[in-house]
Scaffold this motif. Structure first.
Motif, PDB file in Angstrom:
ATOM      1  N   PHE A 376      13.292  63.926   7.334  1.00 33.18           N
ATOM      2  CA  PHE A 376      13.368  64.090   5.887  1.00 33.18           C
ATOM      3  C   PHE A 376      12.097  64.668   5.258  1.00 33.18           C
ATOM      4  CE2 PHE A 376      16.707  61.071   6.716  1.00 33.18           C
ATOM      5  CZ  PHE A 376      17.696  61.389   5.807  1.00 33.18           C
ATOM      6  N   LYS A 377      10.954  64.533   5.925  1.00 34.74           N
ATOM      7  CA  LYS A 377       9.693  64.958   5.313  1.00 34.74           C
ATOM      8  C   LYS A 377       8.968  65.977   6.167  1.00 34.74           C
ATOM      9  CE  LYS A 377       7.091  61.672   3.743  1.00 34.74           C
ATOM     10  NZ  LYS A 377       6.324  60.419   3.674  1.00 34.74           N
ATOM     11  N   ASN A 378       9.700  66.839   6.852  1.00 37.64           N
ATOM     12  CA  ASN A 378       9.046  67.883   7.637  1.00 37.64           C
ATOM     13  C   ASN A 378       8.570  69.004   6.724  1.00 37.64           C
ATOM     14  OD1 ASN A 378      11.375  69.675   7.261  1.00 37.64           O
ATOM     15  ND2 ASN A 378      12.405  68.248   8.667  1.00 37.64           N
ATOM     16  N   ARG A 379       7.873  69.937   7.292  1.00 37.15           N
ATOM     17  CA  ARG A 379       7.235  70.994   6.478  1.00 37.15           C
ATOM     18  C   ARG A 379       8.242  71.953   5.854  1.00 37.15           C
ATOM     19  NH1 ARG A 379       6.798  75.850   9.108  1.00 37.15           N
ATOM     20  NH2 ARG A 379       7.399  75.898  11.301  1.00 37.15           N
ATOM     21  N   ILE A 383       9.710  69.381  -0.347  1.00 41.20           N
ATOM     22  CA  ILE A 383       9.979  68.386  -1.378  1.00 41.20           C
ATOM     23  C   ILE A 383       8.899  68.478  -2.446  1.00 41.20           C
ATOM     24  CG2 ILE A 383      10.365  65.942  -1.819  1.00 41.20           C
ATOM     25  CD1 ILE A 383      11.001  65.612   1.133  1.00 41.20           C
ATOM     26  N   ALA A 384       9.307  68.452  -3.693  1.00 43.34           N
ATOM     27  CA  ALA A 384       8.348  68.499  -4.795  1.00 43.34           C
ATOM     28  C   ALA A 384       7.548  67.204  -4.840  1.00 43.34           C
ATOM     29  CB  ALA A 384       9.076  68.732  -6.109  1.00 43.34           C
ATOM     30  N   ASN A 385       6.326  67.306  -5.357  1.00 45.40           N
ATOM     31  CA  ASN A 385       5.465  66.122  -5.433  1.00 45.40           C
ATOM     32  C   ASN A 385       6.070  65.025  -6.303  1.00 45.40           C
ATOM     33  OD1 ASN A 385       3.571  67.411  -3.821  1.00 45.40           O
ATOM     34  ND2 ASN A 385       2.489  68.304  -5.586  1.00 45.40           N
ATOM     35  N   ALA A 386       6.811  65.429  -7.326  1.00 44.78           N
ATOM     36  CA  ALA A 386       7.425  64.435  -8.215  1.00 44.78           C
ATOM     37  C   ALA A 386       8.541  63.666  -7.528  1.00 44.78           C
ATOM     38  CB  ALA A 386       7.968  65.128  -9.465  1.00 44.78           C
ATOM     39  N   ASP A 387       9.162  64.279  -6.508  1.00 42.50           N
ATOM     40  CA  ASP A 387      10.273  63.636  -5.807  1.00 42.50           C
ATOM     41  C   ASP A 387       9.842  62.937  -4.526  1.00 42.50           C
ATOM     42  OD1 ASP A 387      11.960  64.698  -7.733  1.00 42.50           O
ATOM     43  OD2 ASP A 387      12.256  66.565  -6.610  1.00 42.50           O
ATOM     44  N   MET A 388       8.568  63.063  -4.144  1.00 39.19           N
ATOM     45  CA  MET A 388       8.114  62.498  -2.873  1.00 39.19           C
ATOM     46  C   MET A 388       8.193  60.967  -2.868  1.00 39.19           C
ATOM     47  SD  MET A 388       7.109  63.146   0.156  1.00 39.19           S
ATOM     48  CE  MET A 388       6.647  64.888   0.042  1.00 39.19           C
ATOM     49  N   GLU A 389       7.849  60.350  -3.983  1.00 43.90           N
ATOM     50  CA  GLU A 389       7.896  58.887  -4.044  1.00 43.90           C
ATOM     51  C   GLU A 389       9.318  58.372  -3.894  1.00 43.90           C
ATOM     52  OE1 GLU A 389       6.513  55.231  -7.044  1.00 43.90           O
ATOM     53  OE2 GLU A 389       6.153  57.347  -7.571  1.00 43.90           O
ATOM     54  N   GLU A 390      10.288  59.073  -4.511  1.00 38.89           N
ATOM     55  CA  GLU A 390      11.695  58.674  -4.392  1.00 38.89           C
ATOM     56  C   GLU A 390      12.165  58.753  -2.946  1.00 38.89           C
ATOM     57  OE1 GLU A 390      16.115  60.066  -6.033  1.00 38.89           O
ATOM     58  OE2 GLU A 390      14.271  61.020  -6.783  1.00 38.89           O
ATOM     59  N   VAL A 391      11.760  59.796  -2.239  1.00 41.09           N
ATOM     60  CA  VAL A 391      12.152  59.950  -0.832  1.00 41.09           C
ATOM     61  C   VAL A 391      11.525  58.865   0.027  1.00 41.09           C
ATOM     62  CG1 VAL A 391      12.059  61.474   1.174  1.00 41.09           C
ATOM     63  CG2 VAL A 391      12.491  62.430  -1.096  1.00 41.09           C
ATOM     64  N   GLU A 392      10.250  58.566  -0.215  1.00 42.64           N
ATOM     65  CA  GLU A 392       9.577  57.528   0.570  1.00 42.64           C
ATOM     66  C   GLU A 392      10.207  56.165   0.342  1.00 42.64           C
ATOM     67  OE1 GLU A 392       5.524  57.761  -0.520  1.00 42.64           O
ATOM     68  OE2 GLU A 392       5.088  59.557   0.695  1.00 42.64           O
ATOM     69  N   LEU A 422      20.527  66.285  -1.227  1.00 39.87           N
ATOM     70  CA  LEU A 422      20.271  67.636  -0.724  1.00 39.87           C
ATOM     71  C   LEU A 422      19.637  67.610   0.658  1.00 39.87           C
ATOM     72  CD1 LEU A 422      18.955  69.325  -3.991  1.00 39.87           C
ATOM     73  CD2 LEU A 422      21.172  69.689  -2.899  1.00 39.87           C
ATOM     74  N   LEU A 423      18.734  66.652   0.876  1.00 37.23           N
ATOM     75  CA  LEU A 423      18.106  66.535   2.199  1.00 37.23           C
ATOM     76  C   LEU A 423      19.132  66.161   3.265  1.00 37.23           C
ATOM     77  CD1 LEU A 423      14.786  64.679   1.267  1.00 37.23           C
ATOM     78  CD2 LEU A 423      15.015  67.051   2.008  1.00 37.23           C
ATOM     79  N   ILE A 424      20.002  65.201   2.939  1.00 41.50           N
ATOM     80  CA  ILE A 424      21.035  64.809   3.897  1.00 41.50           C
ATOM     81  C   ILE A 424      21.998  65.964   4.129  1.00 41.50           C
ATOM     82  CG2 ILE A 424      22.942  63.214   4.310  1.00 41.50           C
ATOM     83  CD1 ILE A 424      21.410  61.139   2.689  1.00 41.50           C
ATOM     84  N   SER A 425      22.328  66.708   3.057  1.00 41.48           N
ATOM     85  CA  SER A 425      23.204  67.866   3.199  1.00 41.48           C
ATOM     86  C   SER A 425      22.588  68.918   4.112  1.00 41.48           C
ATOM     87  CB  SER A 425      23.486  68.459   1.815  1.00 41.48           C
ATOM     88  OG  SER A 425      24.209  69.662   1.929  1.00 41.48           O
ATOM     89  N   ARG A 426      21.320  69.166   3.943  1.00 46.77           N
ATOM     90  CA  ARG A 426      20.646  70.142   4.794  1.00 46.77           C
ATOM     91  C   ARG A 426      20.580  69.657   6.233  1.00 46.77           C
ATOM     92  NH1 ARG A 426      15.535  70.967   6.747  1.00 46.77           N
ATOM     93  NH2 ARG A 426      14.893  73.154   6.983  1.00 46.77           N
ATOM     94  N   LEU A 427      20.398  68.345   6.405  1.00 45.13           N
ATOM     95  CA  LEU A 427      20.303  67.791   7.747  1.00 45.13           C
ATOM     96  C   LEU A 427      21.618  67.925   8.500  1.00 45.13           C
ATOM     97  CD1 LEU A 427      18.384  66.193   9.666  1.00 45.13           C
ATOM     98  CD2 LEU A 427      19.365  64.107   8.718  1.00 45.13           C
ATOM     99  N   CYS A 428      22.721  67.837   7.781  1.00 43.73           N
ATOM    100  CA  CYS A 428      24.044  67.846   8.418  1.00 43.73           C
ATOM    101  C   CYS A 428      24.823  69.129   8.138  1.00 43.73           C
ATOM    102  CB  CYS A 428      24.860  66.648   7.934  1.00 43.73           C
ATOM    103  SG  CYS A 428      24.079  65.060   8.174  1.00 43.73           S
TER     104      CYS A 428
END
Length: 524
Positions: A376-379, A383-392, A422-428
């Motif tokens: 979920f947090k690869n290069r 992910i925008a800095n504002a959304d990083m806390e939500e992902v963590e 969106l991250l899960i969608s991209r992953l799958c």
């Protein structure tokens, strides 16, 4: 809970690095290589003792240790091997101090005794009474003066430091005192053994303060035994009683047969440089080397086990701290530390397997979190800095629920249109790649997996650029699985409820159905 209670040592010390190296050598070259490395280590310690070079990596900053006047006794909260090396460092420091004192005495003799080139011998008459010269003075003790010589200030003498001891030395010393018995002779001998340091301090005090009395020594050595008392006196002229206050020895110092009084009477005026050493660094160092050389391979491994496990625990803690998993791993970490303290304190090698299981659990949590971060947090996630806390927070909650229960379900705010969606969608997502014709169902599965992995960098970057704005479609499932679980009374309605299970798998090639049914055999 502190890691220092685990009877080991700090993670970046000399012994920690050496023991890890010892473990790696044992895996490569077995016991022969381990024995060779151990022998080289002991020879290096011998060289440093003979050359009077302090051993680094034991008490922190080596320069600070060299500048300290007093010895640092072995830390009894560490393992026995670490205590032995610390004791060897005490021997080296004492040897350095003794060499420095010898050099100062030689220099003093050279300056006080002028060279005499005359060949004739000179003779002098001995005086009847020679003045007593004070020796071994360290500093003046405040503004106090001697009781019998008010004009002479009271000086603090240079004294010997108490002999440092390791854990096994303390046990041996206590065993000797207990085995003496309970009769009068044993009590006298026990008091004599315990008063060796007191006798040395009294001798040094008499040398530094000629003409002193026991009361002077008590005022410096044990001020709480120099108490203020009230004495009633009668005036010869008026026959009135007056209460005067003065200082005197405490009641315990006036008990008949007091050990302090006996030791003071037997103590002679001897400065510290001419006293018998309380801490024989030469003897202790040779005993340490004898102990190190007598260890077998099994004993070496036994003494290094606390260090190995402490290093593993410290590494697990550092990994969890870097991943910000302290809130999740804290219960496991506390249980692991508590187990490590009990095992290392009691030296119970049979229970190290329990500690291994805790470390495995800890490693599993760290590995799962690293796997989630890699997905979920690869290069390429961008992910925008504002959304990083939500992902963590989402990843931590996912990890926590997966540990607490077998199946977990997390509600994602805004569903598939959120950042996490969106991250899960991209992953799958489905790969639009060309596949070869089907040869068999196994080749088809292999190509499907391979095509989802072997994607060019350009395709990855292009998809990553589009993921923030476009909801990518999920890949069509390869197969479907259904599991039905229930508890019903069988074979009759009045039977006890028993578990039932049915499994179904459907794909483009096959359909499988399996069931596991139970019946009540008592109330049927």
């Amino acid at each position: 809970m502190s890691l220092l209670k685990a009877s080991s040592l700090k993670n970046d010390g000399l012994l920690n690095k050496f023991v890890i190296c010892l473990n790696l050598i044992n895996q490569l070259g077995k016991s022969a290589a381990l024995a060779q490395l151990w022998q080289e280590f002991v020879l290096e310690l011998r060289y440093r003792y003979d050359s009077a070079v302090l051993i680094p990596g034991l008490e922190g900053d080596l320069k600070k240790v060299q500048s300290e006047d007093s010895m640092k006794a072995p830390d009894l909260s560490r393992c026995l091997l670490h205590q032995k090396i610390q004791m060897l460092n005490c021997c080296i420091k004492k040897k350095l101090e003794r060499q420095q004192i010898e050099k100062e005495i030689e220099q003093q003799i050279k300056t006080e005794c002028p060279k005499n080139n005359s060949d004739e011998d000179e003779f002098f008459d001995c005086e009847d009474e020679q003045p007593v010269i004070a020796e071994g003075r360290f500093k003046q003790f405040g503004e106090l003066t001697l009781l019998r010589k008010p004009s002479e200030p009271l000086y603090v003498p240079k004294t010997q430091e108490p002999a440092p001891m390791t854990e096994d030395m303390l046990e041996q010393h206590a065993s000797v005192l207990l085995n003496l018995g309970n009769n009068d002779d044993a009590s006298l001998l026990r008091a004599k053994i315990q008063s060796a340091s007191l006798l040395s301090d009294m001798q040094a005090f008499k040398a530094a303060n000629p003409g002193c009395v026991l009361e002077d020594f008590v005022r410096w050595y044990s001020p709480r035994d120099w108490v203020q008392v009230e004495i009633k006196e009668t005036d010869s002229d008026s026959n009135e009683e007056k209460i005067t206050k003065k200082y005197d020895l405490s009641n315990r110092m006036k008990i008949p047969g007091n050990m302090w009084v006996e030791v003071w009477e037997n103590a002679k005026s001897v400065p510290v440089r001419r006293q018998k050493r309380l801490f024989d660094d030469t003897k202790e160092a040779e005993q340490i080397f004898e102990w190190l050389n007598s260890l077998s391979i099994g004993q070496i491994i036994e003494h290094t086990l606390p260090i190995i496990f402490y290093s593993s625990i410290y590494t697990c803690y550092a990994e969890a701290f870097n991943l910000e998993l302290s809130s999740i791993t804290e219960p496991i970490f506390e249980a692991m530390i508590d187990k490590a303290i009990k095992i290392t304190r009691n030296n119970d090698t049979n229970k190290y397997q329990d500690l291994v299981n805790y470390i495995k659990s800890f490693e599993q949590i760290v590995t799962l979190m690293k796997s989630l971060n890699a997905k979920f947090k690869n290069r390429k996630s961008k992910i925008a800095n504002a959304d990083m806390e939500e992902v963590e927070n989402f990843l931590k909650e996912l990890l926590k629920q997966s540990l607490d229960q077998e199946f977990c379900q997390i509600n994602i705010k805004n569903g598939a249109h959120s950042v996490i969606g969106l991250l899960i969608s991209r992953l799958c997502r489905k790969k639009n790649s060309i596949r070869k014709p089907k040869i068999s169902r196994y080749l088809n599965e292999y190509q499907s997996i391979k095509s989802s992995i072997d994607v060019s960098e350009d395709e990855e970057d292009e998809d990553a650029n589009n993921m923030n704005n476009v909801l990518l479609p999920f890949e069509k499932p390869f197969q479907r699985e259904y599991i039905l679980r229930s508890s019903v009374p069988r074979p009759a309605p009045y039977s006890r409820q028993s578990p039932q299970r049915m499994y179904c798998r459907i794909n483009n090639i096959e359909f499988k159905l399996a069931g596991a049914f139970t019946e009540d055999t008592m109330f049927f």
